[in-house]
Design a protein around this motif. Structure first.
Motif, PDB file in Angstrom:
ATOM      1  N   ALA A  95       4.187   8.899  -4.630  1.00 40.43           N
ATOM      2  CA  ALA A  95       3.642   8.306  -3.405  1.00 40.43           C
ATOM      3  C   ALA A  95       4.408   8.916  -2.237  1.00 40.43           C
ATOM      4  O   ALA A  95       5.615   8.700  -2.112  1.00 40.43           O
ATOM      5  CB  ALA A  95       3.791   6.795  -3.424  1.00 40.43           C
ATOM      6  N   GLY A  96       3.703   9.708  -1.440  1.00 40.08           N
ATOM      7  CA  GLY A  96       4.396  10.421  -0.366  1.00 40.08           C
ATOM      8  C   GLY A  96       5.422  11.350  -0.984  1.00 40.08           C
ATOM      9  O   GLY A  96       5.118  12.112  -1.896  1.00 40.08           O
ATOM     10  N   GLU A  97       6.668  11.268  -0.559  1.00 44.43           N
ATOM     11  CA  GLU A  97       7.746  12.092  -1.113  1.00 44.43           C
ATOM     12  C   GLU A  97       8.472  11.388  -2.257  1.00 44.43           C
ATOM     13  O   GLU A  97       9.373  11.969  -2.859  1.00 44.43           O
ATOM     14  CB  GLU A  97       8.741  12.457  -0.007  1.00 44.43           C
ATOM     15  N   GLN A 135       0.156  19.534 -12.062  1.00 38.09           N
ATOM     16  CA  GLN A 135      -1.165  19.289 -11.503  1.00 38.09           C
ATOM     17  C   GLN A 135      -1.100  17.925 -10.825  1.00 38.09           C
ATOM     18  O   GLN A 135      -0.409  17.023 -11.303  1.00 38.09           O
ATOM     19  CB  GLN A 135      -2.221  19.230 -12.601  1.00 38.09           C
ATOM     20  N   ARG A 136      -1.847  17.766  -9.752  1.00 37.64           N
ATOM     21  CA  ARG A 136      -1.868  16.503  -9.011  1.00 37.64           C
ATOM     22  C   ARG A 136      -3.246  15.867  -9.139  1.00 37.64           C
ATOM     23  O   ARG A 136      -4.261  16.520  -8.910  1.00 37.64           O
ATOM     24  CB  ARG A 136      -1.547  16.753  -7.538  1.00 37.64           C
ATOM     25  N   PHE A 137      -3.254  14.573  -9.508  1.00 33.07           N
ATOM     26  CA  PHE A 137      -4.490  13.810  -9.624  1.00 33.07           C
ATOM     27  C   PHE A 137      -4.388  12.613  -8.673  1.00 33.07           C
ATOM     28  O   PHE A 137      -3.590  11.706  -8.905  1.00 33.07           O
ATOM     29  CB  PHE A 137      -4.689  13.320 -11.066  1.00 33.07           C
ATOM     30  N   PRO A 138      -5.149  12.615  -7.566  1.00 31.77           N
ATOM     31  CA  PRO A 138      -5.068  11.507  -6.605  1.00 31.77           C
ATOM     32  C   PRO A 138      -5.501  10.186  -7.226  1.00 31.77           C
ATOM     33  O   PRO A 138      -6.346  10.156  -8.116  1.00 31.77           O
ATOM     34  CB  PRO A 138      -6.026  11.916  -5.491  1.00 31.77           C
ATOM     35  N   ALA A 139      -4.903   9.125  -6.742  1.00 29.09           N
ATOM     36  CA  ALA A 139      -5.219   7.784  -7.229  1.00 29.09           C
ATOM     37  C   ALA A 139      -6.040   7.031  -6.184  1.00 29.09           C
ATOM     38  O   ALA A 139      -5.826   7.190  -4.986  1.00 29.09           O
ATOM     39  CB  ALA A 139      -3.941   7.008  -7.525  1.00 29.09           C
ATOM     40  N   SER A 191       0.844  -1.181   0.000  1.00 30.06           N
ATOM     41  CA  SER A 191       0.000   0.000   0.000  1.00 30.06           C
ATOM     42  C   SER A 191       0.886   1.240   0.000  1.00 30.06           C
ATOM     43  O   SER A 191       1.860   1.313   0.750  1.00 30.06           O
ATOM     44  CB  SER A 191      -0.898  -0.010   1.236  1.00 30.06           C
ATOM     45  N   LEU A 192       0.570   2.225  -0.853  1.00 28.61           N
ATOM     46  CA  LEU A 192       1.379   3.429  -0.981  1.00 28.61           C
ATOM     47  C   LEU A 192       0.745   4.592  -0.225  1.00 28.61           C
ATOM     48  O   LEU A 192      -0.479   4.672  -0.112  1.00 28.61           O
ATOM     49  CB  LEU A 192       1.531   3.797  -2.462  1.00 28.61           C
ATOM     50  N   ILE A 193       1.564   5.513   0.241  1.00 29.69           N
ATOM     51  CA  ILE A 193       1.103   6.690   0.960  1.00 29.69           C
ATOM     52  C   ILE A 193       0.789   7.798  -0.042  1.00 29.69           C
ATOM     53  O   ILE A 193       1.633   8.162  -0.854  1.00 29.69           O
ATOM     54  CB  ILE A 193       2.173   7.178   1.956  1.00 29.69           C
ATOM     55  N   ALA A 194      -0.423   8.324  -0.003  1.00 29.50           N
ATOM     56  CA  ALA A 194      -0.859   9.438  -0.853  1.00 29.50           C
ATOM     57  C   ALA A 194      -0.514   9.225  -2.327  1.00 29.50           C
ATOM     58  O   ALA A 194       0.133  10.063  -2.939  1.00 29.50           O
ATOM     59  CB  ALA A 194      -0.286  10.746  -0.347  1.00 29.50           C
ATOM     60  N   PRO A 195      -0.954   8.107  -2.926  1.00 24.12           N
ATOM     61  CA  PRO A 195      -0.625   7.852  -4.329  1.00 24.12           C
ATOM     62  C   PRO A 195      -1.308   8.854  -5.256  1.00 24.12           C
ATOM     63  O   PRO A 195      -2.462   9.228  -5.038  1.00 24.12           O
ATOM     64  CB  PRO A 195      -1.155   6.437  -4.556  1.00 24.12           C
ATOM     65  N   ALA A 196      -0.574   9.290  -6.273  1.00 29.31           N
ATOM     66  CA  ALA A 196      -1.112  10.278  -7.201  1.00 29.31           C
ATOM     67  C   ALA A 196      -0.322  10.265  -8.501  1.00 29.31           C
ATOM     68  O   ALA A 196       0.772   9.705  -8.574  1.00 29.31           O
ATOM     69  CB  ALA A 196      -1.043  11.672  -6.583  1.00 29.31           C
ATOM     70  N   VAL A 197      -0.895  10.907  -9.509  1.00 29.42           N
ATOM     71  CA  VAL A 197      -0.200  11.168 -10.761  1.00 29.42           C
ATOM     72  C   VAL A 197       0.045  12.661 -10.820  1.00 29.42           C
ATOM     73  O   VAL A 197      -0.860  13.462 -10.566  1.00 29.42           O
ATOM     74  CB  VAL A 197      -1.034  10.706 -11.975  1.00 29.42           C
ATOM     75  N   LYS A 198       1.275  13.045 -11.139  1.00 27.51           N
ATOM     76  CA  LYS A 198       1.610  14.457 -11.331  1.00 27.51           C
ATOM     77  C   LYS A 198       1.786  14.675 -12.823  1.00 27.51           C
ATOM     78  O   LYS A 198       2.465  13.911 -13.498  1.00 27.51           O
ATOM     79  CB  LYS A 198       2.867  14.824 -10.555  1.00 27.51           C
ATOM     80  N   LEU A 199       1.161  15.737 -13.331  1.00 32.11           N
ATOM     81  CA  LEU A 199       1.130  16.023 -14.761  1.00 32.11           C
ATOM     82  C   LEU A 199       1.699  17.410 -15.019  1.00 32.11           C
ATOM     83  O   LEU A 199       1.401  18.350 -14.284  1.00 32.11           O
ATOM     84  CB  LEU A 199      -0.319  15.968 -15.260  1.00 32.11           C
TER      85      LEU A 199
END
Length: 135
Positions: free
Chosen positions: A102-104, A64-68, A47-55
């Motif tokens: 994911a996180g930092e 831009q940040r899009f949460p996963a 499990s990842l901490i604060a997973p997201a895609v940055k564009l």
């Protein structure tokens, strides 16, 4: 660059940045509105901490940040986490770059080209366990 070389290079960059094997099967999926959106998916054994895609657009520094969303599934006693991020607001024909964070931690940049309205071909086939092969 030959198409067969892109995936191993992406896999190696991803493993180095987020810890070996923490992001696997990174893929772009064309969304219903292929000119303005894309779905980015990947898997992880943890499990990842604060997973997201940055564009980012082109070489721009602003992102831009899009949460996963996370979905866990277990098969034969092994739990795998599937992540899905909906990237929206793309400009028709524009070139972007994205990366998983994911996180930092984060992976290297990967290109993303928004649809320009031209013709394209796609292969669509179901999972091997699919019971509906219509279409």
């Amino acid at each position: 660059m030959a198409r067969g070389r892109i995936l191993p290079e992406l896999r190696d960059r991803t493993a180095a940045a987020l810890g070996r094997g923490r992001v696997t099967y990174l893929r772009q999926i064309v969304a219903q509105d292929k000119a303005a959106a894309r779905t980015i998916m990947w898997q992880s054994p943890a499990s990842l901490i604060a997973p997201a895609v940055k564009l980012t657009r082109g070489e721009a520094a602003e992102t831009q940040r899009f949460p996963a969303e996370e979905e866990a599934f277990t098969d034969d006693g092994v739990t795998v986490y599937l992540y899905t991020a909906q990237v929206t607001g793309l400009a028709r024909g524009m070139r972007y770059r994205y990366r998983v964070a994911a996180g930092e931690e984060r992976v290297g940049w990967t290109p993303l080209q928004a649809d320009d309205g031209g013709a394209f071909r796609a292969l669509i086939f179901p999972d091997s366990q699919s019971s509906d092969y219509a279409g």
